[in-house]
Structures are given as structure tokens and as C-alpha cells.
Design an enzyme around this catalytic site. Sequence first.
Site, PDB file in Angstrom:
ATOM      1  N   TYR A  41     -24.118  19.650 -38.002  1.00 13.62           N
ATOM      2  CA  TYR A  41     -23.423  19.604 -39.289  1.00 13.62           C
ATOM      3  C   TYR A  41     -22.205  18.677 -39.219  1.00 13.62           C
ATOM      4  CZ  TYR A  41     -20.863  21.248 -43.378  1.00 13.62           C
ATOM      5  OH  TYR A  41     -20.172  21.306 -44.571  1.00 13.62           O
TER       6      TYR A  41
ATOM      7  N   ARG B  75     -19.674  17.731 -41.567  1.00 12.65           N
ATOM      8  CA  ARG B  75     -18.396  17.871 -42.287  1.00 12.65           C
ATOM      9  C   ARG B  75     -17.479  18.863 -41.567  1.00 12.65           C
ATOM     10  NH1 ARG B  75     -18.865  16.277 -48.033  1.00 12.65           N
ATOM     11  NH2 ARG B  75     -20.944  15.453 -48.394  1.00 12.65           N
TER      12      ARG B  75
ATOM     13  N   GLU C 298     -28.091  25.543 -49.708  1.00 10.55           N
ATOM     14  CA  GLU C 298     -27.173  24.687 -50.464  1.00 10.55           C
ATOM     15  C   GLU C 298     -27.891  23.478 -51.059  1.00 10.55           C
ATOM     16  OE1 GLU C 298     -23.122  22.060 -49.714  1.00 10.55           O
ATOM     17  OE2 GLU C 298     -23.320  24.029 -48.811  1.00 10.55           O
ATOM     18  N   LYS C 299     -28.910  22.986 -50.347  1.00  6.50           N
ATOM     19  CA  LYS C 299     -29.596  21.783 -50.812  1.00  6.50           C
ATOM     20  C   LYS C 299     -31.042  21.804 -50.323  1.00  6.50           C
ATOM     21  CE  LYS C 299     -26.459  19.211 -48.735  1.00  6.50           C
ATOM     22  NZ  LYS C 299     -25.729  20.090 -47.785  1.00  6.50           N
TER      23      LYS C 299
ATOM     24  N   ASP D 152     -18.874  26.082 -44.527  1.00  8.35           N
ATOM     25  CA  ASP D 152     -17.490  25.713 -44.805  1.00  8.35           C
ATOM     26  C   ASP D 152     -17.064  26.357 -46.119  1.00  8.35           C
ATOM     27  OD1 ASP D 152     -18.730  24.187 -46.778  1.00  8.35           O
ATOM     28  OD2 ASP D 152     -18.231  22.254 -45.881  1.00  8.35           O
TER      29      ASP D 152
ATOM     30  N   ASP E 228     -23.688  25.685 -46.762  1.00  9.28           N
ATOM     31  CA  ASP E 228     -23.123  25.038 -45.580  1.00  9.28           C
ATOM     32  C   ASP E 228     -21.983  25.890 -45.012  1.00  9.28           C
ATOM     33  OD1 ASP E 228     -24.852  22.930 -45.626  1.00  9.28           O
ATOM     34  OD2 ASP E 228     -23.456  21.480 -46.469  1.00  9.28           O
TER      35      ASP E 228
END
Length: 639
Positions: free
Chosen positions: A320, A322, A7-8, A104, A102
Site C-alpha cells: 500500500y 499512501r 474501497e475500489k 488510513d 484502505d
Amino acid sequence: MRLIIAEKPSLARAIAEALPGAPRRDDGALVVGDTTVTWCLGHLLEQAPPDAYDPALKQWRLDHLPILPSRWKLMPRPKARGQLAVIRRLLKSAREVVHAGDPDREGQLLVQEVIEHLGWKGPVSRLLVSDLNRPAVQRALARLEDNGRFEPLYRAAQCRARADWLYGINLTRAWTLIGRQAGHDGVLSVGRVQTPVLGLVVRRDAEIRDFVPKPFFVLWADLAVAQGRLRAWWVPGETHPLDDQGRLLAREPAAALAERLPGAEGRLTALESRDKRQAAPLPYALSALQVDAARRYGLSAKVTLDICQRLYERHQLITYPRSDCRYLPEEHFAAARATLEGACRQDETLRGWLAGADFSRRSRAWDDRKVGAHHALAPTGKPADLTRLDKAEADVFRLIVRNVLAQFYPALSTREVKAEFTIVGECFRARGQEILDPGWKPLFTTRDEAPPLPALTEGEACRVQEAGVEDRETRPPEPFTDASLIKAMMNIARYVEDPAVRRTLREHDGLGTEATRAGIIETLVERGYLVRQAKALRATRLGSALIASLPEAVGRPERTALWEQRLGAIAEQGDAPAPFLAALIEDLHGLLAAADAGRMREALHGARGEQAPTPRVSGNKRRGGPRRKAATPRRTRRS
């Protein structure tokens, strides 16, 4: 070649370093043996603007609404074209792809939409990383899953993005245009989450502004009993003027009784004693952490989220962040002692808490049945040198560690005592609390409870030593703060009037998500709808006018909370997205029909609220649109 798409960049680096071999830098990627790890930069793609469907839609006009794409289009974000080209090139040489977004809904969307947009047809595995430490990433790499299992999650995220676009584009354009007709020169942004949150603050401010204090009166009596002294409070009977909470509305009865009390004797006519055990608060989900950090340290929700991201990505000290879950996987229990010893070793406060932990205890926090895509925030076990963190980072890290450490402390054990006395034919009550075992409580700074009462025996005599009447007033509700507004968003059913909807929302509670709540508050501030006054969040005149001009349902939480329920059914039960979007489009027609310049004019003229600073709204200018910069709803973690 196996291609892993993270993702990043920070996640990509952690994955590359966990693979066997030394990573080698490539253009926009890291290469380790036969595996190449590349990355997104958050969302590389966004919903295309209306004029991508029809150039005539570049101009904002009421007769163009509603805008309803028949075939949805995505386009690269301006700063993402280079990295998108890197992924396109790497896909041509890949034999398999690993999705490493991530864990989610939004993380599933932003990588999978790139894979699909670039036309990949081969196999896709799913890598779920919630802890950037090397051992944790290695464990995750050893148990890749089939990405097809997460298709419902992707469809729910995709449906959310499209629904937000439909709702935001159409209502923002409609209210901006009628606002222009009513004399407001600027964008009036409407969103399915931000606007109900604004409505909460506008209504709370109105309650405060319109509040009329009412006097009430309380009578106390200090009593001498066999083993000491205590204070009891008169319970006026129904023959006296009382409000709906049993408060006395006239002073005279209390004053008359107070004159008779000094020296009067009575008896303890009822005694109730109950022992209670309270387990430690669970480890944090993000929103619960944001509430506590705001209350304790005055940190805004956005600042706390940013701190958590740094602790996760840069320092690799927490898992993580979030997360909407307050439970931990059962497999983490065995390693908890080593993890916490690593986290606490270099900090005096944490070492003191660690010393009191009993690692033979197992709390309810470890429960696989309650762990979904992510688990509660927890330390990774990496040795934490808190002198290398700034103060706010260290404060937040201690909170996260504390709530996990508390799982290894005994329950708080108390004895609550309620006593009822009869004196001169009137009822007086006293209550107290005795701490039998402080358990986990010393780790927490909590409000002081009622002091303990002296030892009492039912039927014993008492004597009034002193009595008095206190004049009090009812108080208005407190203005929202970051902490209380986040808590309201978490428990939105409390603000729903319809009993049937409220019952439904108790199971699907929440306005926004863990990932978006802080951003929603900041967006409302940036757009000039809310202002901060010390810790308080207050609505501006513009924010109040917008809520007054909209159909009531748009500014209330029921619709968007039910949206989340429907999106949850798509993600968890595989419901089809089409019926949800069809119902939304039907709803949009009715809402757009309610756009009225006259009502907007009245709302702008009669609005009450704080003066807003000049809004800082991001976006691109459009010919034919409003003069101030307008923001097309984008596919970001904000709603």
C-alpha cells in the site's frame, strides 16, 4: 451472506481471488460461495452543497455567511448512484458486513459513511489489506478485526471533512465575492491546506525577488605537509568585518594576508579525528519517495503517486503506497529474503544489489512499535519483469526495492578529520573524510563528501605553496520544486515563527497527508495560483494577490498544522470532535469579518508574480455564483 465492501474494484478483485472458490460476476459485485465482494469507487458520497440546506444559499451573498449546517447531510456523487444502489440491494440480504477500505483515515471514512448512510445496523468487521498479492490478502482475511476499534479514526476523518467544508465554503465564497467587488471575475478558492502551501511559495518568491546579494571573500592556502598536500581556509578573527555567519565582508585583509603567505611555514596545532557509523536510510514513506523521485528523475509528486498506485493495483509489485510510516512489521523480516529475491530476479541492477545483501543482518527498520495502520513501502515479492513497466515505473520500483535491500547492508563507516594550522599567527582550517567501509552507500548516488586528508600528526610542520582570494556573493534561496515543497510540507515546523508552536509541531509535523500532498500542488497549479518553470514552482500574480488579501494566519501553516494535531488526538486518543468544530466556527467569524474589498483591490493591483495560464477549475455552475466554474470542496483525498 457475508458482504465485503472494498474501497475500489481492484481491491475487491484481489479479495475475491483470495477466497476459497472461483469468483462469479454479479451486477456490481463478485460472488464466492457465501461471500459477496462489492466495491466503492472512491467516495460514493460527498458533503451536500449549501443549497441542500436552504435553496436561498444557491446564490452567493456575503450576508449569508457563515453557512453553518445544524445537521450534516451527505449526497451521492453524480457518477456513483448506480454502485450505491448495488450496495443498498446487497445489504438487504447480508447477515454481516466487512469494511475493506484502505488502511488510513480516508479509507475508513469512505466505506463506513456508505454503511451508515444506507442504514445498516448489524455487525461490521474490519479487513486491513496493505498488499494485493493473494497470500497477503488471505492472511488479512484470517484476522478480521472489530470495526468498532476504528471508530475514533472514522470520527477524525468525518470531522476533517466537515471542517474542510466549513472553512472552504465560507472563505471561498467570501473572497470570491470581495474579489468580484474589486474587479476580479472568477473564483478565489481558499482551503485550509492549499492556501498555506501557496503562502510558502509566495513568501519564498518574495525573498528571491527582494534579495540583494552581498559580497564576501575567502582566502585559501595550499599546504605541503609530511605525507602530501591539502587545502586549508583562513578563519578571520573578530577584529575583521564579518557577517553573522563569520564571512569576511572586506577584501583588503584577505588580499594583504595572501601576499605574505607563499613560502611561509607553520604548524598543525589541533587535530581531531572521529569515526562515524551511519545506518542505511529507512524504507520509504510516500512523501520521502516523492522527494527522492523528484530529485533523481524530475518526477512531480502527483506523477510519483500515480506510478505507485499502478505498481500497487495494476502490477501488484508493491505494498500500500499512501503510507506515512518508514518502518516494517517484525513478522516481515523472516520472509524478506524470499520477497526480495522475487522482486529482483529479472532485473540486472536489482540482482547486483541483491548479491551484496546479508540476510542475517537485522536493521532498525523492523519495529512493530512504530508501525501503525500501514507500514513502509516495500516490494510484495511478486516476480517483477521490469521490461513490462514504463521507464518511470521501473525507476520508482527500483527506488522502493533499493531502500529495503539497504537494510541488509553494513553501516557506512567513515573517519572525519578536522585540522587546524597556525601560519604567520593566523588560523587556517581543513577537513576531510575517509570512507572506511562503504556499506550501503554504493546503492545510492549521493553527493561527494570532502576528500580525505593526507595522514597528519599534531605538531608537524607545514609550508604554504600557494594562496589566493576568492570573491563570492551571498545567494538567494532556491525556488521551491516539487521535491522541496513536499519536504517543506513534511517538516512544516521549520517554517513556523512562534517558538511554542514550533516545539509542538515537531511532534505533530506535517502539512497535508501522504495521500493529499501531491494533489494539493496540482490543485494550486490547476487553479492558476502556481506555475511550473522547468523544475521550479513559482507563484502567479493571482496567487500572490490572494495571499496578500487574506488575514495573515490563513496563508501560514500554523493553523492547519495544529488542525492535524487535533485530528490526530481525535483519531488516536478518542478526543471529542465537537470542541474542535466549535473552535473552528468561532475562528471563522473573525476571518470573515476581515474580508475587505479595498484590501483585495490593492492586492490585485500591486501583486507581483508569474503570468498564470487560464485556470482549469472543476465543478458545477451555480445560479447567482461567479461566472467561472466554482468548485464546492468535496470529500476526496485532496485537501
